[in-house]
Design an enzyme around this catalytic site. Structure first.
Site, mmCIF file in Angstrom:
data_model
loop_
_atom_site.group_PDB
_atom_site.id
_atom_site.type_symbol
_atom_site.label_atom_id
_atom_site.label_comp_id
_atom_site.label_asym_id
_atom_site.label_seq_id
_atom_site.Cartn_x
_atom_site.Cartn_y
_atom_site.Cartn_z
ATOM 1 N N HIS A 148 -7.378 4.056 -3.126
ATOM 2 C CA HIS A 148 -8.534 3.710 -2.291
ATOM 3 C C HIS A 148 -8.427 2.291 -1.769
ATOM 4 O O HIS A 148 -7.554 1.508 -2.176
ATOM 5 C CB HIS A 148 -9.838 3.896 -3.076
ATOM 6 C CG HIS A 148 -9.954 3.058 -4.314
ATOM 7 N ND1 HIS A 148 -10.242 1.709 -4.287
ATOM 8 C CD2 HIS A 148 -9.820 3.386 -5.631
ATOM 9 C CE1 HIS A 148 -10.296 1.245 -5.511
ATOM 10 N NE2 HIS A 148 -10.028 2.229 -6.364
ATOM 11 N N CYS A 203 -7.241 2.858 -11.084
ATOM 12 C CA CYS A 203 -6.946 3.373 -9.748
ATOM 13 C C CYS A 203 -5.914 2.487 -9.055
ATOM 14 O O CYS A 203 -5.477 1.465 -9.584
ATOM 15 C CB CYS A 203 -8.219 3.436 -8.906
ATOM 16 S SG CYS A 203 -9.391 4.701 -9.440
#
Length: 315
Positions: free
Chosen positions: A111, A127
């Protein structure tokens, strides 16, 4: 990319996707490698999990694509930091940025970020964060079902094109002047302090790392680097207490170390390739943006060390 690096990434792409598009992420390189259906590979810096945070390894796929995602902290994140909200809507404060690619592992995604300086470092909760422009490119190229492989080792020693650091500037705010009266003559304008004289890096005579060598050898880059160094030295020279001066010096040294970690990830250049005009121009542009941003960072850090006092002038 250099031939050896291209072969490493191409081999990984062939293993997980055959002739289709694929993504490989190297924790050692802290880079994401996007291989298209035509076999061409582009690479981008990523932030990986903080020390002590489990990072998934192996094969997965893109399960979902989200544009302008809402961030919802996990239960563990809220236990560790109860002040976190239950959800953060799309916008400039969203930790996921404008694009997210959810993977097959629970709560793991590729992301964007609202903290570009963290990219290229061990900074995430597991992440893979990307710069805003980079995640937009990957989001457009990858589809649901695209295979993703995460490996611990390096995928090559090649020289991907550096990605310019996104420099966030604060626009000046217009202030309406107050009318002057005869009883209150206008105050004389304060004369800002002149910028500090640049201080050269004493390591330049012996430094060999390509990026540091370029900063030392390029007059424009050396000037930007020297101005930040000069601001720090002038600030430290004004601290009378030896203990306070030593503590401030340590803080500034740590900040400089973090800066060099960031440019190593964002302006990556392999030794021996500096003579390539395209590589040199790309690295020079990346370093110019990074060093210009560093001038502001140094001012902010010094202001914080002074207890929040505003600097009279930008260094």
């Amino acid at each position: 990319m250099a031939p050896a690096a291209a072969r490493s990434v191409a081999q990984a792409a062939e293993e997980i996707a055959g002739d289709g598009p694929s993504i490989a992420i190297s924790l050692a390189d802290r880079r994401l490698y996007l291989t298209g259906a035509d076999g061409t590979t582009r690479s981008f810096p990523v932030a990986i999990g903080r020390p002590g945070v489990p990072i998934p390894l192996g094969d997965s796929t893109i399960m979902r694509k989200r544009r302008d995602p809402t961030w919802r902290p996990t239960a563990n994140q809220r236990r560790e930091k109860p002040s976190l909200p239950r959800a953060v809507p799309p916008g400039p404060n969203n930790p996921l940025g404008r694009f997210a690619l959810d993977l097959g592992w629970a709560a793991i995604a590729i992301h964007g970020t609202n903290d570009p300086d963290s990219v290229g470092r061990q900074a995430s909760g597991g992440c893979f964060r990307m710069l805003p422009a980079d995640i937009e490119t990957v989001f457009a190229a990858a589809e649901v079902g695209t295979p993703v492989r995460v490996v611990r080792g390096s995928l090559g020693e090649g020289m991907p094109k550096p990605t310019a650091i996104q420099s966030a500037r604060t626009l000046p705010v217009a202030v309406k002047a107050m009318p002057q009266t005869a009883q209150q003559p206008p105050k004389p304008l304060a004369i800002p302090e002149p910028p500090p004289q640049p201080v050269p890096d004493p390591r330049c005579p012996t430094v060999t790392a390509p990026l540091r060598r370029m900063i030392c050898d390029e007059p424009a880059l050396a000037l930007l680097d020297g101005r930040a160094r000069g601001a720090q030295e002038r600030f430290l020279a004004g601290i009378a207490d030896p203990a306070a001066r030593a503590a401030a010096a340590y803080d500034l040294i740590q900040e400089e170390r973090r800066f060099h970690e960031r440019i190593a990830a964002l302006c990556w250049i392999r030794s021996g390739t500096e003579g390539d005009p395209d590589i040199a121009a790309s690295a020079r542009s990346c370093l110019t943006t990074a060093l210009d941003r560093r001038l502001d960072d140094v001012s902010e850090r010094i202001a914080a060390l002074r207890g929040g006092a505003r600097m009279a002038a930008r260094p």
